[in-house]
Design a protein around this motif. Sequence first.
Motif, PDB file in Angstrom:
ATOM      1  N   ARG A   1      59.977  31.142  -5.870  1.00  0.00           N
ATOM      2  CA  ARG A   1      59.024  31.455  -7.099  1.00  0.00           C
ATOM      3  C   ARG A   1      57.577  31.994  -6.721  1.00  0.00           C
ATOM      4  NH1 ARG A   1      58.701  26.763  -9.774  1.00  0.00           N
ATOM      5  NH2 ARG A   1      61.119  26.818 -10.000  1.00  0.00           N
ATOM      6  N   VAL A   2      56.841  31.311  -6.089  1.00  0.00           N
ATOM      7  CA  VAL A   2      55.560  31.686  -5.387  1.00  0.00           C
ATOM      8  C   VAL A   2      55.690  33.102  -4.820  1.00  0.00           C
ATOM      9  CG1 VAL A   2      53.662  31.005  -3.970  1.00  0.00           C
ATOM     10  CG2 VAL A   2      54.861  29.289  -5.320  1.00  0.00           C
ATOM     11  N   ALA A   3      56.653  33.159  -3.825  1.00  0.00           N
ATOM     12  CA  ALA A   3      56.648  34.601  -3.240  1.00  0.00           C
ATOM     13  C   ALA A   3      57.136  35.571  -4.212  1.00  0.00           C
ATOM     14  CB  ALA A   3      58.072  34.378  -2.185  1.00  0.00           C
ATOM     15  N   PHE A   4      57.624  35.509  -5.379  1.00  0.00           N
ATOM     16  CA  PHE A   4      58.037  36.381  -6.194  1.00  0.00           C
ATOM     17  C   PHE A   4      56.758  36.640  -7.094  1.00  0.00           C
ATOM     18  CE2 PHE A   4      59.413  37.392 -10.768  1.00  0.00           C
ATOM     19  CZ  PHE A   4      60.039  38.591 -10.423  1.00  0.00           C
ATOM     20  N   ILE A   5      56.008  35.657  -7.371  1.00  0.00           N
ATOM     21  CA  ILE A   5      54.828  35.849  -8.151  1.00  0.00           C
ATOM     22  C   ILE A   5      53.953  36.635  -7.384  1.00  0.00           C
ATOM     23  CG2 ILE A   5      52.623  34.688  -8.848  1.00  0.00           C
ATOM     24  CD1 ILE A   5      54.491  32.062  -9.710  1.00  0.00           C
ATOM     25  N   TYR A   6      53.617  36.508  -6.070  1.00  0.00           N
ATOM     26  CA  TYR A   6      52.764  37.127  -5.211  1.00  0.00           C
ATOM     27  C   TYR A   6      53.294  38.552  -5.096  1.00  0.00           C
ATOM     28  CZ  TYR A   6      49.692  33.674  -3.736  1.00  0.00           C
ATOM     29  OH  TYR A   6      48.624  33.005  -3.651  1.00  0.00           O
ATOM     30  N   ALA A   7      54.711  38.806  -5.039  1.00  0.00           N
ATOM     31  CA  ALA A   7      55.276  40.351  -4.795  1.00  0.00           C
ATOM     32  C   ALA A   7      55.065  40.991  -6.326  1.00  0.00           C
ATOM     33  CB  ALA A   7      56.833  40.144  -4.704  1.00  0.00           C
TER      34      ALA A   7
ATOM     35  N   TRP B   1      40.591  28.188 -10.104  1.00  0.00           N
ATOM     36  CA  TRP B   1      39.721  27.104 -10.042  1.00  0.00           C
ATOM     37  C   TRP B   1      40.335  25.647 -10.510  1.00  0.00           C
ATOM     38  CZ3 TRP B   1      35.868  25.741  -6.885  1.00  0.00           C
ATOM     39  CH2 TRP B   1      35.158  24.785  -6.911  1.00  0.00           C
ATOM     40  N   MET B   2      40.712  25.883 -11.815  1.00  0.00           N
ATOM     41  CA  MET B   2      41.644  24.751 -12.336  1.00  0.00           C
ATOM     42  C   MET B   2      42.678  24.221 -11.431  1.00  0.00           C
ATOM     43  SD  MET B   2      41.187  25.573 -16.567  1.00  0.00           S
ATOM     44  CE  MET B   2      42.818  26.154 -16.563  1.00  0.00           C
ATOM     45  N   GLY B   3      43.298  24.955 -10.868  1.00  0.00           N
ATOM     46  CA  GLY B   3      44.530  24.682  -9.826  1.00  0.00           C
ATOM     47  C   GLY B   3      44.089  23.947  -8.450  1.00  0.00           C
ATOM     48  N   MET B   4      42.904  23.718  -8.464  1.00  0.00           N
ATOM     49  CA  MET B   4      42.319  23.032  -7.173  1.00  0.00           C
ATOM     50  C   MET B   4      42.624  21.462  -7.472  1.00  0.00           C
ATOM     51  SD  MET B   4      41.573  25.106  -5.023  1.00  0.00           S
ATOM     52  CE  MET B   4      40.650  24.238  -3.828  1.00  0.00           C
ATOM     53  N   ALA B   5      42.735  21.128  -8.684  1.00  0.00           N
ATOM     54  CA  ALA B   5      42.995  19.881  -9.240  1.00  0.00           C
ATOM     55  C   ALA B   5      44.298  19.385  -9.312  1.00  0.00           C
ATOM     56  CB  ALA B   5      42.228  19.414 -10.258  1.00  0.00           C
TER      57      ALA B   5
ATOM     58  N   LYS C   1      47.973  22.766  -3.145  1.00  0.00           N
ATOM     59  CA  LYS C   1      47.182  22.861  -4.463  1.00  0.00           C
ATOM     60  C   LYS C   1      47.890  23.966  -5.023  1.00  0.00           C
ATOM     61  CE  LYS C   1      43.793  20.034  -3.378  1.00  0.00           C
ATOM     62  NZ  LYS C   1      43.833  18.897  -4.153  1.00  0.00           N
ATOM     63  N   MET C   2      47.803  23.758  -6.488  1.00  0.00           N
ATOM     64  CA  MET C   2      48.369  24.868  -7.355  1.00  0.00           C
ATOM     65  C   MET C   2      47.539  26.035  -7.556  1.00  0.00           C
ATOM     66  SD  MET C   2      51.312  24.020  -8.240  1.00  0.00           S
ATOM     67  CE  MET C   2      51.596  25.356  -9.743  1.00  0.00           C
ATOM     68  N   ALA C   3      46.506  25.948  -7.019  1.00  0.00           N
ATOM     69  CA  ALA C   3      45.563  26.989  -6.877  1.00  0.00           C
ATOM     70  C   ALA C   3      46.067  28.282  -6.066  1.00  0.00           C
ATOM     71  CB  ALA C   3      44.318  26.812  -6.308  1.00  0.00           C
ATOM     72  N   ILE C   4      47.051  28.006  -5.367  1.00  0.00           N
ATOM     73  CA  ILE C   4      47.771  28.744  -4.286  1.00  0.00           C
ATOM     74  C   ILE C   4      48.637  29.740  -5.161  1.00  0.00           C
ATOM     75  CG2 ILE C   4      49.280  29.202  -2.339  1.00  0.00           C
ATOM     76  CD1 ILE C   4      47.955  26.995  -1.229  1.00  0.00           C
ATOM     77  N   SER C   5      49.278  28.958  -5.999  1.00  0.00           N
ATOM     78  CA  SER C   5      50.320  29.735  -6.993  1.00  0.00           C
ATOM     79  C   SER C   5      49.461  30.505  -8.011  1.00  0.00           C
ATOM     80  CB  SER C   5      51.283  28.799  -7.589  1.00  0.00           C
ATOM     81  OG  SER C   5      52.188  28.236  -6.798  1.00  0.00           O
ATOM     82  N   PHE C   6      48.479  29.883  -8.517  1.00  0.00           N
ATOM     83  CA  PHE C   6      47.903  30.507  -9.574  1.00  0.00           C
ATOM     84  C   PHE C   6      47.084  31.506  -9.256  1.00  0.00           C
ATOM     85  CE2 PHE C   6      47.409  26.183 -11.914  1.00  0.00           C
ATOM     86  CZ  PHE C   6      48.722  26.197 -12.201  1.00  0.00           C
ATOM     87  N   SER C   7      46.730  31.549  -7.985  1.00  0.00           N
ATOM     88  CA  SER C   7      46.130  33.074  -7.103  1.00  0.00           C
ATOM     89  C   SER C   7      46.482  34.465  -7.493  1.00  0.00           C
ATOM     90  CB  SER C   7      45.519  32.718  -5.808  1.00  0.00           C
ATOM     91  OG  SER C   7      46.668  32.755  -5.242  1.00  0.00           O
ATOM     92  N   GLY C   8      47.838  34.169  -7.617  1.00  0.00           N
ATOM     93  CA  GLY C   8      48.836  35.363  -7.655  1.00  0.00           C
ATOM     94  C   GLY C   8      48.440  36.134  -9.091  1.00  0.00           C
ATOM     95  N   VAL C   9      48.024  35.520 -10.124  1.00  0.00           N
ATOM     96  CA  VAL C   9      47.486  36.062 -11.286  1.00  0.00           C
ATOM     97  C   VAL C   9      46.059  36.816 -10.842  1.00  0.00           C
ATOM     98  CG1 VAL C   9      46.853  35.619 -13.612  1.00  0.00           C
ATOM     99  CG2 VAL C   9      48.615  34.301 -12.618  1.00  0.00           C
TER     100      VAL C   9
END
Length: 156
Positions: free
Chosen positions: A49-55, A111-115, A124-132
């Motif tokens: 899912r994360v790879a798809f978001i980044y793609a 930034w919120m995903g860091m928590a 850290k969810m910031a990695i997934s959220f950074s795709g946006v």
Amino acid sequence: MKRLLFYTRKIIKWGTVSSTFLFIVLTLVQIYGRFFLEKAPSWTEEAARVAFIYAIAFASGLAIRGNYYVDFGFLFHKLPDRWQQNLRLAIWLSVTFFFLVFTFYALEFVWMGMAETSPSLKYKMAISFSGVAIMGLSILVHLVQQHPFKNKTLTT
């Protein structure tokens, strides 16, 4: 500036190719695990899912560059040239403004995903959220590069 744009495009292209390839590999691992292993690895679904978001995030700017989004050319080309130029400018300004705001709030989202941490991969969810945020930046880079003022004189 041209050199920066050149390297930014290279990063965006490689990001698209590598994240798409990673998505395919992770999906194949998931399929293999479900059919041939006693218990499929639980992390593959979230990682895919994360790879798809980044793609999607990286490819969205390239879609702007290649003009692959849906448009209404049949209606647009029936308008007088002056209206076409003004409409092109209005669309460019509104989309650019939207993605400036979008990217600003996407960075807040990161930034919120860091928590927060991922349920199965424990990162850290910031990695997934950074795709946006990458999507917003990717689109902005190509919007700025294709601005309607480039080699055109606009009539009012």
